[in-house]
Design a protein around this motif. Structure first.
Motif, PDB file in Angstrom:
ATOM      1  N   UNK A  95       0.837  -1.204   0.000  1.00  0.00           N
ATOM      2  CA  UNK A  95       0.000   0.000   0.000  1.00  0.00           C
ATOM      3  C   UNK A  95       0.871   1.252   0.000  1.00  0.00           C
ATOM      4  N   UNK A  96       1.965   1.226   0.738  1.00  0.00           N
ATOM      5  CA  UNK A  96       2.904   2.351   0.711  1.00  0.00           C
ATOM      6  C   UNK A  96       3.486   2.569  -0.671  1.00  0.00           C
ATOM      7  N   UNK A  97       3.772   1.483  -1.388  1.00  0.00           N
ATOM      8  CA  UNK A  97       4.258   1.609  -2.763  1.00  0.00           C
ATOM      9  C   UNK A  97       3.228   2.321  -3.635  1.00  0.00           C
ATOM     10  N   UNK A  98       1.953   1.970  -3.459  1.00  0.00           N
ATOM     11  CA  UNK A  98       0.902   2.551  -4.297  1.00  0.00           C
ATOM     12  C   UNK A  98       0.713   4.033  -4.014  1.00  0.00           C
ATOM     13  N   UNK A  99       0.745   4.407  -2.742  1.00  0.00           N
ATOM     14  CA  UNK A  99       0.624   5.827  -2.398  1.00  0.00           C
ATOM     15  C   UNK A  99       1.793   6.605  -3.002  1.00  0.00           C
ATOM     16  N   UNK A 100       3.011   6.046  -2.872  1.00  0.00           N
ATOM     17  CA  UNK A 100       4.168   6.707  -3.463  1.00  0.00           C
ATOM     18  C   UNK A 100       4.086   6.790  -4.970  1.00  0.00           C
ATOM     19  N   UNK A 101       3.543   5.752  -5.604  1.00  0.00           N
ATOM     20  CA  UNK A 101       3.365   5.763  -7.057  1.00  0.00           C
ATOM     21  C   UNK A 101       2.404   6.866  -7.467  1.00  0.00           C
ATOM     22  N   UNK A 102       1.287   6.991  -6.753  1.00  0.00           N
ATOM     23  CA  UNK A 102       0.331   8.043  -7.075  1.00  0.00           C
ATOM     24  C   UNK A 102       0.938   9.424  -6.884  1.00  0.00           C
ATOM     25  N   UNK A 103       1.712   9.596  -5.827  1.00  0.00           N
ATOM     26  CA  UNK A 103       2.372  10.887  -5.604  1.00  0.00           C
ATOM     27  C   UNK A 103       3.323  11.209  -6.750  1.00  0.00           C
ATOM     28  N   UNK A 104       4.089  10.189  -7.197  1.00  0.00           N
ATOM     29  CA  UNK A 104       5.027  10.411  -8.297  1.00  0.00           C
ATOM     30  C   UNK A 104       4.299  10.768  -9.590  1.00  0.00           C
ATOM     31  N   UNK A 105       3.098  10.217  -9.759  1.00  0.00           N
ATOM     32  CA  UNK A 105       2.292  10.522 -10.944  1.00  0.00           C
ATOM     33  C   UNK A 105       1.511  11.827 -10.789  1.00  0.00           C
ATOM     34  N   UNK A 106       1.626  12.462  -9.604  1.00  0.00           N
ATOM     35  CA  UNK A 106       0.908  13.697  -9.284  1.00  0.00           C
ATOM     36  C   UNK A 106      -0.606  13.494  -9.389  1.00  0.00           C
ATOM     37  N   UNK A 107      -1.038  12.348  -8.867  1.00  0.00           N
ATOM     38  CA  UNK A 107      -2.463  12.011  -8.853  1.00  0.00           C
ATOM     39  C   UNK A 107      -2.935  11.950  -7.403  1.00  0.00           C
ATOM     40  N   UNK A 108      -4.000  12.673  -7.113  1.00  0.00           N
ATOM     41  CA  UNK A 108      -4.515  12.701  -5.744  1.00  0.00           C
ATOM     42  C   UNK A 108      -5.388  11.491  -5.427  1.00  0.00           C
ATOM     43  N   UNK A 109      -6.138  10.996  -6.430  1.00  0.00           N
ATOM     44  CA  UNK A 109      -7.050   9.878  -6.162  1.00  0.00           C
ATOM     45  C   UNK A 109      -7.055   8.912  -7.333  1.00  0.00           C
ATOM     46  N   UNK A 110      -7.514   7.692  -7.063  1.00  0.00           N
ATOM     47  CA  UNK A 110      -7.563   6.658  -8.089  1.00  0.00           C
ATOM     48  C   UNK A 110      -8.662   5.670  -7.758  1.00  0.00           C
ATOM     49  N   UNK A 111      -9.131   4.992  -8.786  1.00  0.00           N
ATOM     50  CA  UNK A 111      -9.883   3.755  -8.605  1.00  0.00           C
ATOM     51  C   UNK A 111      -8.854   2.634  -8.604  1.00  0.00           C
ATOM     52  N   UNK A 112      -8.945   1.735  -7.653  1.00  0.00           N
ATOM     53  CA  UNK A 112      -7.985   0.633  -7.565  1.00  0.00           C
ATOM     54  C   UNK A 112      -8.687  -0.661  -7.941  1.00  0.00           C
ATOM     55  N   UNK A 113      -8.026  -1.429  -8.813  1.00  0.00           N
ATOM     56  CA  UNK A 113      -8.606  -2.663  -9.341  1.00  0.00           C
ATOM     57  C   UNK A 113      -7.563  -3.763  -9.245  1.00  0.00           C
ATOM     58  N   UNK A 114      -7.944  -4.934  -8.751  1.00  0.00           N
ATOM     59  CA  UNK A 114      -6.965  -6.001  -8.603  1.00  0.00           C
ATOM     60  C   UNK A 114      -7.553  -7.377  -8.817  1.00  0.00           C
TER      61      UNK A 114
END
Length: 339
Positions: A95-114
């Motif tokens: 989950x920490x990886x995903x938050x960091x990925x979103x920050x790097x992409x400059x995205x505040x929110x996402x739909x997550x699908x798995x």
């Protein structure tokens, strides 16, 4: 940020899937990321043993529908970093990886699908960070209550056999078996967990079932006559190449953290997934053979009060987004447009 643009051609469907790939430094590791499109972000989380390439059909479809689709190789998989220490593979690490990925992409929110492990992580992402994950789509794995005891005590084990999770948890054991012949390993796992294996019953070989104590998991799976119908040789070779490079150590470490995940979840026990949610499962998914799984799926609205829909995809198995991409894409895009 390194970037290159591969093109994958699916001869059976006569469609070209184009997406960019690049590396992002996040949470102390480097992730390989595939991305396509522009618009609201949809994060796609693969399972075991897969990579971001499992989402090739969704990257294209979501992009065409006006979304920014991003699929990382999760830590331990593909071209992403693979920490040696098994303790660095908890759900909170991912989950920490995903938050960091979103920050790097400059995205505040996402739909997550798995799918598979990606679905388990997606549920936890929506549960713990609804401020960043505005909706969730889960394939195969339903949202479940925290177990009453440690998973290692809950999962079946006898003197003759143990559940595959016990087998996976033995350091080095599954690695030695799986890495002897990566192609043979993936051929068996992909075929026997897919809809091509047919109706799930006690006579159907199940790679995610009980493993004899005196044998390996692959020993009880017959050699398939061919690849599953939904996977051609060129696509299969991409997965084989990925696991010949990374090995299986990283992916197996997810299973070695099941007890630790259970301990960490005590702090969040009782929380509900409040975001909008969609659940899809293949009619022949291996998970449906687990006793009580149909009841767990039926009880999901208590844990996910905003569950918008729950669908069973006919004739499909565990690798749902690859086996039935058209049906999955249609259901997901309808859900996304309704948010």
């Amino acid at each position: 940020m390194l970037r290159f643009n591969p093109t994958w051609r699916n001869r059976r469907r006569a469609i070209v899937y184009e997406f960019s790939q690049f590396f992002i430094e996040t949470n102390g590791i480097r992730l390989n990321v595939a991305a396509q499109g522009a618009g609201p972000l949809v994060l796609l989380l693969h399972g075991f043993p897969e990579t971001s390439y499992a989402w090739r059909y969704q990257l294209a479809a979501l992009s065409n529908a006006g979304f920014r689709a991003v699929a990382p190789d999760l830590r331990g998989f593909g071209r992403s970093d693979c920490p040696i220490e098994s303790g660095r593979y908890t759900t909170l690490d991912i989950l920490g990886d995903l938050i960091g990925l979103m920050d790097a992409l400059e995205e505040r929110s996402a739909v997550v699908m798995g799918n598979d492990w990606g679905a388990a992580i997606a549920w936890q992402a929506a549960l713990l960070r609804p401020d960043r994950f505005r909706a969730v789509v889960a394939l195969g794995v339903p949202m479940m209550d925290r177990a009453p005891v440690l998973p290692s005590r809950l999962f079946p084990m006898t003197e003759q056999a143990w559940l595959y999770t016990h087998y996976f948890s033995q350091p080095g054991q599954a690695e030695r078996e799986f890495e002897r012949d990566v192609g043979a390993t993936l051929r068996k796992l992909y075929f026997w967990a897919s809809g091509d294996a047919g109706q799930r019953d006690q006579k159907t070989p199940n790679p995610f079932g009980m493993v004899p104590r005196q044998a390996g998991l692959l020993d009880v799976l017959p050699e398939p006559v061919s690849l599953p119908s939904w996977l051609d040789e060129a696509q299969f070779d991409i997965f084989v190449s990925a696991f010949e490079t990374s090995g299986f150590h990283g992916g197996l470490n997810y299973y070695r953290q099941l007890d630790r995940n259970w301990e960490l979840q005590a702090a969040f026990n009782g929380l509900l997934v409040q975001t909008p949610a969609l659940y899809l499962v293949g009619e022949h998914d291996t998970g449906l053979a687990i006793p009580g799984m149909h009841e767990i799926i039926g009880a999901m609205p208590r844990l996910v009060p905003n569950l918008r829909d729950s669908q069973v995809i006919e004739r499909a198995g565990h690798w749902l987004q690859q086996e039935a991409p058209d049906r999955v894409n249609a259901a997901v895009i309808e859900f996304l447009r309704g948010l």
